[in-house]
Design a protein around this motif. Structure first.
Motif, PDB file in Angstrom:
ATOM      1  N   PHE A  71       0.811  -1.213   0.000  1.00  0.00           N
ATOM      2  CA  PHE A  71       0.000   0.000   0.000  1.00  0.00           C
ATOM      3  C   PHE A  71       0.849   1.271   0.000  1.00  0.00           C
ATOM      4  N   ASP A  72       2.034   1.220   0.593  1.00  0.00           N
ATOM      5  CA  ASP A  72       2.934   2.377   0.546  1.00  0.00           C
ATOM      6  C   ASP A  72       3.393   2.649  -0.883  1.00  0.00           C
ATOM      7  N   SER A  73       3.612   1.584  -1.639  1.00  0.00           N
ATOM      8  CA  SER A  73       4.069   1.721  -3.030  1.00  0.00           C
ATOM      9  C   SER A  73       2.913   1.924  -4.006  1.00  0.00           C
ATOM     10  N   ASN A  74       1.727   1.533  -3.612  1.00  0.00           N
ATOM     11  CA  ASN A  74       0.540   1.589  -4.477  1.00  0.00           C
ATOM     12  C   ASN A  74      -0.607   2.218  -3.696  1.00  0.00           C
ATOM     13  N   LYS A  75      -0.583   3.523  -3.561  1.00  0.00           N
ATOM     14  CA  LYS A  75      -1.600   4.233  -2.773  1.00  0.00           C
ATOM     15  C   LYS A  75      -3.004   3.926  -3.300  1.00  0.00           C
ATOM     16  N   PRO A  76      -3.859   3.354  -2.437  1.00  0.00           N
ATOM     17  CA  PRO A  76      -5.224   3.024  -2.869  1.00  0.00           C
ATOM     18  C   PRO A  76      -6.055   4.268  -3.147  1.00  0.00           C
ATOM     19  N   LYS A  77      -6.818   4.189  -4.220  1.00  0.00           N
ATOM     20  CA  LYS A  77      -7.779   5.240  -4.551  1.00  0.00           C
ATOM     21  C   LYS A  77      -9.198   4.767  -4.263  1.00  0.00           C
ATOM     22  N   GLY A  78      -9.397   3.446  -4.275  1.00  0.00           N
ATOM     23  CA  GLY A  78     -10.729   2.907  -4.003  1.00  0.00           C
ATOM     24  C   GLY A  78     -10.780   1.413  -4.229  1.00  0.00           C
ATOM     25  N   PHE A  79     -11.741   0.782  -3.594  1.00  0.00           N
ATOM     26  CA  PHE A  79     -11.964  -0.652  -3.749  1.00  0.00           C
ATOM     27  C   PHE A  79     -13.448  -0.885  -3.943  1.00  0.00           C
ATOM     28  N   SER A  80     -13.781  -1.735  -4.897  1.00  0.00           N
ATOM     29  CA  SER A  80     -15.187  -2.088  -5.105  1.00  0.00           C
ATOM     30  C   SER A  80     -15.319  -3.601  -5.217  1.00  0.00           C
ATOM     31  N   GLN A  81     -16.266  -4.141  -4.477  1.00  0.00           N
ATOM     32  CA  GLN A  81     -16.552  -5.572  -4.541  1.00  0.00           C
ATOM     33  C   GLN A  81     -17.266  -5.873  -5.838  1.00  0.00           C
ATOM     34  N   VAL A  82     -16.815  -6.915  -6.513  1.00  0.00           N
ATOM     35  CA  VAL A  82     -17.465  -7.352  -7.741  1.00  0.00           C
ATOM     36  C   VAL A  82     -18.332  -8.579  -7.460  1.00  0.00           C
ATOM     37  N   HIS A  83     -17.819  -9.451  -6.593  1.00  0.00           N
ATOM     38  CA  HIS A  83     -18.535 -10.698  -6.311  1.00  0.00           C
ATOM     39  C   HIS A  83     -18.128 -11.188  -4.924  1.00  0.00           C
ATOM     40  N   LYS A  84     -19.075 -11.795  -4.233  1.00  0.00           N
ATOM     41  CA  LYS A  84     -18.774 -12.447  -2.963  1.00  0.00           C
ATOM     42  C   LYS A  84     -19.649 -13.677  -2.853  1.00  0.00           C
ATOM     43  N   ALA A 102      -2.716   4.223  -7.226  1.00  0.00           N
ATOM     44  CA  ALA A 102      -1.995   5.256  -7.961  1.00  0.00           C
ATOM     45  C   ALA A 102      -1.174   4.661  -9.103  1.00  0.00           C
ATOM     46  N   THR A 103      -0.765   3.396  -8.959  1.00  0.00           N
ATOM     47  CA  THR A 103       0.080   2.752  -9.967  1.00  0.00           C
ATOM     48  C   THR A 103      -0.699   1.894 -10.957  1.00  0.00           C
ATOM     49  N   GLY A 104      -2.014   1.827 -10.810  1.00  0.00           N
ATOM     50  CA  GLY A 104      -2.824   1.021 -11.727  1.00  0.00           C
ATOM     51  C   GLY A 104      -3.944   0.315 -10.993  1.00  0.00           C
ATOM     52  N   ASN A 105      -4.591  -0.598 -11.696  1.00  0.00           N
ATOM     53  CA  ASN A 105      -5.712  -1.345 -11.135  1.00  0.00           C
ATOM     54  C   ASN A 105      -5.299  -2.776 -10.829  1.00  0.00           C
ATOM     55  N   TYR A 106      -5.854  -3.302  -9.743  1.00  0.00           N
ATOM     56  CA  TYR A 106      -5.558  -4.656  -9.301  1.00  0.00           C
ATOM     57  C   TYR A 106      -6.851  -5.417  -9.081  1.00  0.00           C
ATOM     58  N   ARG A 107      -6.843  -6.681  -9.458  1.00  0.00           N
ATOM     59  CA  ARG A 107      -7.948  -7.585  -9.139  1.00  0.00           C
ATOM     60  C   ARG A 107      -7.573  -8.212  -7.802  1.00  0.00           C
ATOM     61  N   VAL A 108      -8.501  -8.167  -6.845  1.00  0.00           N
ATOM     62  CA  VAL A 108      -8.241  -8.651  -5.489  1.00  0.00           C
ATOM     63  C   VAL A 108      -9.116  -9.867  -5.218  1.00  0.00           C
ATOM     64  N   TYR A 109      -8.493 -10.917  -4.715  1.00  0.00           N
ATOM     65  CA  TYR A 109      -9.189 -12.133  -4.310  1.00  0.00           C
ATOM     66  C   TYR A 109      -8.913 -12.341  -2.824  1.00  0.00           C
ATOM     67  N   ILE A 110      -9.947 -12.554  -2.044  1.00  0.00           N
ATOM     68  CA  ILE A 110      -9.786 -12.798  -0.612  1.00  0.00           C
ATOM     69  C   ILE A 110     -10.547 -14.066  -0.259  1.00  0.00           C
ATOM     70  N   TYR A 111      -9.869 -14.964   0.473  1.00  0.00           N
ATOM     71  CA  TYR A 111     -10.504 -16.183   0.958  1.00  0.00           C
ATOM     72  C   TYR A 111     -10.534 -16.125   2.476  1.00  0.00           C
ATOM     73  N   LEU A 112     -11.727 -16.307   3.051  1.00  0.00           N
ATOM     74  CA  LEU A 112     -11.927 -16.202   4.499  1.00  0.00           C
ATOM     75  C   LEU A 112     -12.400 -17.524   5.073  1.00  0.00           C
ATOM     76  N   LYS A 113     -11.730 -17.979   6.105  1.00  0.00           N
ATOM     77  CA  LYS A 113     -12.131 -19.182   6.828  1.00  0.00           C
ATOM     78  C   LYS A 113     -13.125 -18.761   7.902  1.00  0.00           C
ATOM     79  N   VAL A 114     -14.293 -19.407   7.933  1.00  0.00           N
ATOM     80  CA  VAL A 114     -15.320 -19.082   8.906  1.00  0.00           C
ATOM     81  C   VAL A 114     -15.434 -20.222   9.902  1.00  0.00           C
ATOM     82  N   THR A 115     -15.272 -19.873  11.193  1.00  0.00           N
ATOM     83  CA  THR A 115     -15.407 -20.842  12.269  1.00  0.00           C
ATOM     84  C   THR A 115     -16.367 -20.251  13.290  1.00  0.00           C
ATOM     85  N   GLY A 116     -17.572 -20.755  13.304  1.00  0.00           N
ATOM     86  CA  GLY A 116     -18.588 -20.190  14.198  1.00  0.00           C
ATOM     87  C   GLY A 116     -18.873 -18.750  13.813  1.00  0.00           C
TER      88      GLY A 116
END
Length: 129
Positions: A71-84, A102-116
């Motif tokens: 994030f220091d090298s790629n200052k975020p301008k915004g994030f939008s969820q496409v699918h969950k 600031a350096t371009g656009n990134y596709r972000v994938y997040i995987y979350l483990k749910v326990t209770g």
């Protein structure tokens, strides 16, 4: 009478289901601003981070350092969820979105483990588009 009982039990369930996931919403908000402190609250003990094909498993503390550096090298301008969604095998969740930096656009994938009632980030992928 049956209709009344149905409404008393069904309506709250529908209302609760439509509230969304507060953990996933907090993660999305943190990605929007590059807030590593908030993200790190959701890290598992070990987190797999992949940034443009450089993939490694980090401890919770080191994962925060890696994302802070990103994030220091790629200052975020915004994030939008496409699918969950939720995995078919269990209650684990995932989120796919777009991060504008600031350096371009990134596709972000997040995987979350749910326990209770708890969820933890197991994997984060950031692929430059």
């Amino acid at each position: 009478m049956k209709n009344l009982l149905f409404l008393l039990f069904f309506a709250p369930a529908v209302a609760f289901a439509n509230q969304g996931n507060p953990g996933l919403e907090a993660i999305s908000t943190a990605l929007n601003s590059g807030d590593v402190e908030t993200l790190s609250k959701y890290f598992a003990d070990n987190v797999e981070i992949s940034i443009q094909d450089k993939e490694q498993i980090y401890s919770k503390a080191k994962a925060g350092d890696v994302l802070r550096g990103f994030f220091d090298s790629n200052k975020p301008k915004g994030f939008s969820q496409v699918h969950k969604g939720t995995s078919r095998e269990n209650s684990d969740q995932y989120c796919i979105g777009n991060l504008s930096a600031a350096t371009g656009n990134y596709r972000v994938y997040i995987y979350l483990k749910v326990t209770g009632a708890n969820m933890s980030i197991q994997e984060i992928r950031l692929d430059k588009e």
